[in-house]
Write an enzyme that holds these catalytic residues in place. Sequence first.
Site, PDB file in Angstrom:
ATOM      1  N   ARG A  66       0.827  -1.210   0.000  1.00  0.00           N
ATOM      2  CA  ARG A  66       0.000   0.000   0.000  1.00  0.00           C
ATOM      3  C   ARG A  66       0.857   1.255   0.000  1.00  0.00           C
ATOM      4  O   ARG A  66       2.023   1.236   0.426  1.00  0.00           O
ATOM      5  CB  ARG A  66      -0.910   0.029   1.237  1.00  0.00           C
ATOM      6  CG  ARG A  66      -1.842  -1.168   1.346  1.00  0.00           C
ATOM      7  CD  ARG A  66      -2.656  -1.115   2.636  1.00  0.00           C
ATOM      8  NE  ARG A  66      -3.467  -2.309   2.838  1.00  0.00           N
ATOM      9  CZ  ARG A  66      -4.680  -2.504   2.339  1.00  0.00           C
ATOM     10  NH1 ARG A  66      -5.231  -1.539   1.615  1.00  0.00           N
ATOM     11  NH2 ARG A  66      -5.334  -3.608   2.563  1.00  0.00           N
ATOM     12  N   THR A 112     -15.253 -12.529  -4.483  1.00  0.00           N
ATOM     13  CA  THR A 112     -15.059 -11.115  -4.834  1.00  0.00           C
ATOM     14  C   THR A 112     -16.143 -10.559  -5.761  1.00  0.00           C
ATOM     15  O   THR A 112     -16.318 -11.031  -6.884  1.00  0.00           O
ATOM     16  CB  THR A 112     -13.679 -10.844  -5.484  1.00  0.00           C
ATOM     17  OG1 THR A 112     -12.664 -11.537  -4.763  1.00  0.00           O
ATOM     18  CG2 THR A 112     -13.378  -9.353  -5.461  1.00  0.00           C
TER      19      THR A 112
END
Length: 471
Positions: A74, A276
Site C-alpha cells: 500500500r 469477490t
Amino acid sequence: MQRATKIVATIGPATAERHQLKALIEAGVNVVRLNFSHGEAADHIKRAAWVREISHEIQREVAIMVDLQGPKIRVGRFEAGFVQLETGQSFILDSNCPLGNLERVGLDYPELYRDVQPGDTLLLNDGVIILTVKAIQESLIYTYVEVGGILSNHKGINRKGGGLSAKALTDKDKRDIEVAAQLDADFLALSFPRGPEDVIEARHLLRQAGGRGWIIAKIERAEAVEAAQAILEASDGIMVARGDLAVEVGNATVPAIQKRLIRLAREANRLVITATQMMESMISAPIPTRAEVSDVANAVLDGTDAVMLSAETASGRYPIETVKMMAQICEEAEKSDPIALDQDFINNTFHRADQSVAMAALFSAFHLQARAIVTLTESGSTALWMSRHESGVPIYALTPNPNTQRRLAMMRGVYAQHLTATEEPLELLAAAQARIQELNLVNSGDYVVITWGEPVRICGGTNSLRILKIT
C-alpha cells in the site's frame, strides 16, 4: 431439493452483533469468514465463540474461516488524506516520505524499488489509477500518471503481470495464525501465496500453534496461477480471489482462469471457493443486477464448492437479503445443471480402496435413483471424493467428530450430521439408518447407499458398501 453449493459470508460492522450474526446464519450461511485485515484479535475470538454457540442453538454446524491479511502493498498517508492525480503528471513513490502530497507518497513496502524497472505498469486502488515507471534512483520510483484519479491513504499497489517479491506470510500473519489456532478455526485462508512452499509454511505454523484447520490458498497473484497445480497439491483447497487477481492479470482473463481453477481443484480432490464482488450492488441495493445473478449461477454451474460474500455482508445495507438471494440463485442453477456422471469414470483408475468404494457408491446411487448416499466418516475424505462428482443424489456424512462435521460444511452437496460412534459395525449401520429416518431424509421403499469402514474409527479406512431398501 437442498442447496448443494455452500455460502461463505464475511463478518463486519453490518453483522458484528450476535443477533445479526445469528440472522445471517439462519438465512443460509455455511461458513463464517473472519477477515483479519480488519478488527482486533479479541473481537474475532468473541465472534468465533458466538458462531459456535449459535451453531449449537440451531443444531447445524457452521464452519469458521480465518482470512489472513497477507502482504498487501500500500501507499502511505497524505497530508490532506488524499490527492487528485492528473493524467500526464509526474509522481514519486518514496518509502522515506512520512506524509504524502501531490508530488510523492510513502510506501509500507520499502523494497518495492527492487521489484520494478522502467516501463513497468503499477496499478493503484484496484486499478483505478495507472502509473508507468520512468526511472529508479536509489529507493525512489519516478512514475508518469497514465490514468489519474483520487488517491487516498493506504490504497493498494499491484504490478501488472505480478512479480512482487513480498513474502506471503508477514509478521502480523504469523501472530494471527496463533489466534486462528486459539479460536479453533476450521479453515485458514492464506493471502498472496506465490507457490506451494508458502502453503507448507502456513500449515506448519498452524499445527505448531495447535490449530487443526484446513489451508485454503487464495489465488490472487499472477505467479500463483502458473503454480496452481503445485499449490493445489500442497493445500486443502483454493479460493479464486478475483479482485487482486484481476488487477494483476487483467479483467478479461479472469473468467477463463476461474473456470480452469475450479476444474483443476475438482480433479485434484480439493475444495474451491469463488470470491469477490459476486453481489457487489447489494451493498447498497436490495436486489442484485442481472449480471451478478449470472456470475453466481455460472460459478455454480462450473462446480464451485462455495460462493463468497465480502463487503455485501460485512458492511452492506442488506446482508440478510443478500444471503437469501444468493441461496436462491444457487438452487436455481443447480436444478439446471446436467448430470453426466458416467463420463467421470471413463479411463479413470483409482489407487485406494476407500476412493474406489466412494466412486462405487456414486455409481450405484445414480443408477438406482437412490434417495441418499450415507457415508460414515471419521476424517471426511470419502465425502470429499464423492462431492467432486455430480450424481444428483445428496450425500449425508455421519461423523462423531465435530471438527470433521464443520469442515464438511464447505463441501458441495454434502450435509453433515453427528452420529455417536460404536465399535460394532452392525450397531453402527442400524444407528445410521435410524438417524436418516429420524431426520425424515428417506421414505419407505427408497434405496439408500451406505459406505463405512471396518474396523470402525480408522481414518481412511472406508472399505465397505451396502445398498438398503427402506421398509
